[in-house]
Design an enzyme around this catalytic site. Structure first.
Site, PDB file in Angstrom:
ATOM      1  CB  SER A  50      -6.538   2.465   7.443  1.00 52.35           C
ATOM      2  OG  SER A  50      -5.581   1.665   6.773  1.00 52.35           O
ATOM      3  CE  LYS A  53      -2.301   4.103   6.894  1.00 55.50           C
ATOM      4  NZ  LYS A  53      -3.099   2.879   6.800  1.00 55.50           N
ATOM      5  CB  SER A 110      -5.349   4.730   3.744  1.00 56.57           C
ATOM      6  OG  SER A 110      -5.402   4.110   4.999  1.00 56.57           O
ATOM      7  CE  LYS A 212      -6.691   6.939   6.828  1.00 55.98           C
ATOM      8  NZ  LYS A 212      -7.316   5.894   6.001  1.00 55.98           N
TER       9      LYS A 212
END
Length: 385
Positions: A50, A53, A110, A212
């Site tokens: 993820s 992203k 997420s 993140k």
């Protein structure tokens, strides 16, 4: 201790001794001048999970700057988006949120369904959006990076490196600082849902400003984190953790080593780090989700026990998480103006200056020092109700 428990413990320790402790990628960068303070396998190809992203968000920020979409553009959950595997937003097919709310859900929760819905909204379709991601990667000089999807669910061809991930994060801050509060947010409220970030530094390491986390079996547990503390502006990348504890504690430990001077400039600028172009990405599936996982985790815990059991933790501050409230606008009906109620405390974003977009000059520059970068340590957590 019962005989069976002793035997099982001895077996785990024996298996742990047979499994080597992996040197997974680690990277620390001084954001003020782009100096590398520490690098371990920073150019090794790795599956981003993820952390993908980060680029998804960057492409949206570019399109906002170009005016092709606005923060109020409705993002609809298509059946294709709804069919994505977890993590998900919980929104039903044809439900809509504003692009601004979708970005918060993308970054904090997420949510993979939101990633696809954003791609379908901002691009002509998902494939067009992914092409925009790869174009941005090319312009940034990310020689180890290739995207196949906007969410990071595993695909063998979805690959990056710690070096490239750091550069994406630096470009986001340089080009679009007005959106950085999204990465500092710890909770998104949507209806009855309370979506919490997996970035443990946000509530345990003072000065954390984002960014993140990510996880799939093939990558292990990853994090890109930024900290503004003691007049320093730092970035750390940790890839391939065996647990969220290890990932978060390693990142915090690297920050502390940089803050107290144990990590010093290596003489390399982040852009000067090289990638192992053409090498296959590391596949952590056997060690994270396969038959070797139990022994591997035991070996990693023995090597790095911070925050485990009675061992001390680097994540000791109690920090109030920043919260954001998103609004489910219901099902989109063509030709009908939908209401847009907004909580009164929502942050406002200024229009980004054109000169600060990578789409203009493609140059990553040292960050401009920000006054008041020191934070009060710690910020108190509110009493439980």
């Amino acid at each position: 201790m019962p005989l069976v428990r002793r035997f099982l413990l001895a077996l785990v320790l024996y298996l742990a001794a047979l499994v080597p402790v992996w040197a997974t990628p680690l990277l620390v960068v001084d954001r003020a001048n782009l100096d590398v303070l520490y690098a371990q396998d920073a150019g090794k190809p790795w599956h981003p999970a993820s952390l993908t992203k980060l680029m998804t968000a960057y492409v949206v920020f570019e399109q906002l700057a170009l005016g092709t979409v606005t923060l109020e553009t409705p993002v609809k959950i298509s059946r294709n988006a709804w069919n994505q595997a977890a993590s998900k937003s919980g929104l039903e097919i044809d439900s809509t949120v504003s692009l601004k709310d979708a970005l918060y859900i993308l970054i904090v929760k997420s949510a993979n369904d939101i990633a696809v819905a954003i791609a379908e909204t901002v691009g002509t379709d998902e494939a067009d959006f992914v092409a925009k991601m790869n174009d941005a990667a090319r312009r940034m000089g990310l020689t180890a990076t290739h995207f196949v999807n906007p969410h990071g669910l595993h695909d063998p061809a979805q690959v990056t490196s710690a070096r490239d991930l750091a550069i994406i994060a630096l470009y986001i801050e340089q080009s679009f600082p007005q959106y950085m509060p999204m990465f500092d947010t710890g909770v998104v409220n949507l209806g009855k849902q309370r979506m919490e970030s997996n970035n443990g530094l946000l509530e345990g390491f003072a000065g954390t400003t984002g960014m993140k986390t990510g996880y799939v079996c093939a990558s292990g547990l990853n994090i890109v984190a930024t900290v503004d503390r003691d007049g320093r502006r730092l970035l750390a990348v940790v890839l391939g953790g065996s647990s969220a504890r290890e990932r978060n504690e390693r990142a915090a430990g690297l920050f502390l080593e940089a803050l107290d001077g144990r990590l010093r400039p290596t003489g390399q600028n982040i852009l000067a780090l090289t990638n192992a172009v053409g090498a296959p990405p590391t596949d952590m599936r056997p060690l994270i989700c396969g038959k070797e996982a139990k022994a591997y985790v035991a070996a990693q815990e023995a090597e790095f026990p911070m925050g485990l059991g009675d061992n001390p933790s680097y994540l000791t501050e109690e920090i109030q998480l920043s919260e954001y409230t998103a609004v489910d606008l219901g099902r989109l009906r063509t030709g009908i103006a939908f209401p847009r109620p907004r909580p009164a405390h929502m942050p406002m974003f200024s229009t980004p200056p054109a000169v600060e977009s990578a789409s203009v000059d493609g140059t990553l520059r040292p960050s401009i020092p920000v006054s008041g970068v020191n934070v009060a340590l710690p910020r108190p957590r509110p009493a439980d109700l």
